[in-house]
Design a protein around this motif. Sequence first.
Motif, PDB file in Angstrom:
ATOM      1  N   UNK A 171       0.784  -1.167  -0.083  1.00 32.56           N
ATOM      2  CA  UNK A 171       0.083  -0.040  -0.201  1.00 32.56           C
ATOM      3  C   UNK A 171       0.781   1.134  -0.129  1.00 32.56           C
ATOM      4  N   UNK A 172       1.937   1.247  -0.603  1.00 31.83           N
ATOM      5  CA  UNK A 172       2.738   2.452  -0.750  1.00 31.83           C
ATOM      6  C   UNK A 172       2.458   3.365  -1.661  1.00 31.83           C
ATOM      7  N   UNK A 173       2.662   4.781  -1.456  1.00 39.71           N
ATOM      8  CA  UNK A 173       2.085   5.435  -2.355  1.00 39.71           C
ATOM      9  C   UNK A 173       2.837   5.798  -3.702  1.00 39.71           C
ATOM     10  N   UNK A 174       4.175   5.732  -3.451  1.00 38.92           N
ATOM     11  CA  UNK A 174       5.139   5.415  -4.447  1.00 38.92           C
ATOM     12  C   UNK A 174       6.556   4.557  -4.476  1.00 38.92           C
ATOM     13  N   UNK A 175       7.195   4.710  -5.459  1.00 41.50           N
ATOM     14  CA  UNK A 175       8.282   3.522  -5.491  1.00 41.50           C
ATOM     15  C   UNK A 175       9.346   4.039  -4.532  1.00 41.50           C
ATOM     16  N   UNK A 176       9.923   3.488  -3.640  1.00 41.45           N
ATOM     17  CA  UNK A 176      11.006   4.134  -2.752  1.00 41.45           C
ATOM     18  C   UNK A 176      12.438   4.089  -3.561  1.00 41.45           C
ATOM     19  N   UNK A 177      13.328   4.869  -3.200  1.00 43.39           N
ATOM     20  CA  UNK A 177      14.581   5.187  -4.097  1.00 43.39           C
ATOM     21  C   UNK A 177      15.465   4.099  -3.424  1.00 43.39           C
ATOM     22  N   UNK A 178      15.405   3.969  -2.463  1.00 41.99           N
ATOM     23  CA  UNK A 178      16.580   3.011  -1.769  1.00 41.99           C
ATOM     24  C   UNK A 178      16.669   1.339  -2.358  1.00 41.99           C
ATOM     25  N   UNK A 179      17.764   1.164  -2.724  1.00 42.89           N
ATOM     26  CA  UNK A 179      17.752  -0.159  -3.388  1.00 42.89           C
ATOM     27  C   UNK A 179      17.359  -1.438  -2.524  1.00 42.89           C
ATOM     28  N   UNK A 180      17.854  -1.537  -1.314  1.00 44.56           N
ATOM     29  CA  UNK A 180      17.269  -2.410  -0.588  1.00 44.56           C
ATOM     30  C   UNK A 180      15.718  -2.589  -0.277  1.00 44.56           C
ATOM     31  N   UNK A 181      15.032  -1.524  -0.478  1.00 45.32           N
ATOM     32  CA  UNK A 181      13.747  -1.551  -0.384  1.00 45.32           C
ATOM     33  C   UNK A 181      13.009  -1.762  -1.729  1.00 45.32           C
ATOM     34  N   UNK A 182      13.712  -1.445  -2.863  1.00 40.32           N
ATOM     35  CA  UNK A 182      13.411  -1.824  -3.989  1.00 40.32           C
ATOM     36  C   UNK A 182      13.256  -3.488  -4.422  1.00 40.32           C
ATOM     37  N   UNK A 183      14.465  -3.858  -3.646  1.00 39.27           N
ATOM     38  CA  UNK A 183      14.729  -5.303  -3.838  1.00 39.27           C
ATOM     39  C   UNK A 183      13.737  -6.094  -3.042  1.00 39.27           C
ATOM     40  N   UNK A 184      13.409  -5.580  -1.820  1.00 39.50           N
ATOM     41  CA  UNK A 184      12.262  -6.280  -0.985  1.00 39.50           C
ATOM     42  C   UNK A 184      10.987  -6.353  -1.682  1.00 39.50           C
ATOM     43  N   UNK A 185      10.802  -5.178  -2.379  1.00 39.97           N
ATOM     44  CA  UNK A 185       9.367  -5.165  -3.181  1.00 39.97           C
ATOM     45  C   UNK A 185       9.561  -6.171  -4.155  1.00 39.97           C
ATOM     46  N   UNK A 186      10.463  -6.287  -4.789  1.00 37.79           N
ATOM     47  CA  UNK A 186      10.349  -7.376  -5.887  1.00 37.79           C
ATOM     48  C   UNK A 186      10.462  -8.664  -5.233  1.00 37.79           C
ATOM     49  N   UNK A 187      10.975  -8.901  -4.154  1.00 39.29           N
ATOM     50  CA  UNK A 187      10.584 -10.222  -3.601  1.00 39.29           C
ATOM     51  C   UNK A 187       9.247 -10.564  -3.038  1.00 39.29           C
ATOM     52  N   UNK A 188       8.661  -9.550  -2.309  1.00 39.68           N
ATOM     53  CA  UNK A 188       7.207  -9.334  -1.998  1.00 39.68           C
ATOM     54  C   UNK A 188       6.378  -9.595  -3.157  1.00 39.68           C
ATOM     55  N   UNK A 189       6.493  -8.918  -4.275  1.00 37.98           N
ATOM     56  CA  UNK A 189       5.577  -8.774  -5.396  1.00 37.98           C
ATOM     57  C   UNK A 189       5.802  -9.961  -6.348  1.00 37.98           C
TER      58      UNK A 189
ATOM     59  N   UNK B 279       6.218 -13.042  -5.418  1.00 40.54           N
ATOM     60  CA  UNK B 279       5.665 -14.322  -5.136  1.00 40.54           C
ATOM     61  C   UNK B 279       4.188 -14.111  -5.436  1.00 40.54           C
ATOM     62  N   UNK B 280       3.632 -13.033  -5.215  1.00 37.03           N
ATOM     63  CA  UNK B 280       2.297 -12.558  -5.717  1.00 37.03           C
ATOM     64  C   UNK B 280       1.681 -12.734  -6.946  1.00 37.03           C
ATOM     65  N   UNK B 281       2.723 -12.006  -7.924  1.00 35.34           N
ATOM     66  CA  UNK B 281       2.638 -12.214  -9.152  1.00 35.34           C
ATOM     67  C   UNK B 281       2.379 -13.509  -9.993  1.00 35.34           C
ATOM     68  N   UNK B 282       3.361 -14.361  -9.505  1.00 31.46           N
ATOM     69  CA  UNK B 282       3.264 -15.765  -9.691  1.00 31.46           C
ATOM     70  C   UNK B 282       2.018 -16.471  -9.428  1.00 31.46           C
TER      71      UNK B 282
END
Length: 373
Positions: A64-82, A84-87
Amino acid sequence: MRDLTHIQNVIVKVGSSSLTDSNGKINDEKMLKIVSQLAYIKRKGMNVILVSSGAQAAGIGILGLDKKPCEIPKKQALAAIGQAKLMQHYENLFRIFNLTCSQVLVNHGDFDNRKRLINLENTMEAMLNYGVIPIVNENDTLAVDEIKVGDNDTLAALMVPAVNGDILILMSDIDGLYNGNPNTDPNAKLISYVSDVNDVEEYAEDSSSALGTGGMVTKLNAARMVNAYGCDMAIINAGGENTLIRFIDGEEIGTLFDGHRERPLSARKHWIMYRSIVKGQIIVDDGAFAAIRNKHTSLLPKGILDVKGDFMISSVVEIMDKKGNVCARGIVNYSSDEIRLIKGINTNEIESRLNHKDYDEVIHANNLVVIKE
Ligand code: GLU
């Protein structure tokens, strides 16, 4: 009508915007639209490989974030979370059509390393033999600069040789490549057929900046890479009605970049040129530069002025002049430390300098791909 009857292995790439809403929530209707068309292609007897973005976008939606974070670890965490859901969504949707999908996460390092690449090729072949639809994405969670591809147009192009692709179809949010900016120029026309990517290079900037797809330049680079392997590439609009089905059935929609079913580069040279990761640069004098560019000669120590980067034997490096113009890419017979010791000398002096000599050439002509101006 276009004749696409030769096509057996189809790689389709879809972007995040074709799968999610603007707030990142996965949109089942949009996904179903893609999946049902892929199922149609599969039923026609072709192999389908899907390269799907949307992991980070889905992660944003889930948290439920309103925008994409700039920090790389956060983006990498988002990819891991998303991811699984996508699949999960893909699995549910493909099941409707009695189809099984699988997840493949890769980085550039997997294409650069021969052993890993062969492993990837074998695994992809096994999956296609099982009748499964592999869904490929970059392993964003573990990607660092040195090994990351960065965008899925390029990732999809890298997959082409790995699955012996006949066509790569990029499903985008525009109809294809235009000869101008369709938003501002009423005369801008969709280019339906491209015989040689170099002829349309000038249109890339126009379209990408104006339409904000962030990608006509990467799409043309993908076309260059794919066409150099004798494979076709197309850009079609994911938003249109059954565009994928219509395209595969031969309707003249989108832009087709013809690979002419011939390979100007051998598989090895294609790998050197497009799929390996450059580990360093060798700076050469004007004589060596001209000889390599015009006569495709080997690179000898004599013409070498300097070396940039630290690399081992068998690495791929660029050859450039003092001004930074690149004339070739090739596989080195000596490490960067060794080249620093033998630069500028005659080949008959190599042995006394290094206490060994395995090759006269720093890069043999057979392991060198010339880049024209
Ligand atoms: N791998 C990224 C993701 O799944 C997308 C990269 C791209 O769209 O080019 O979020």
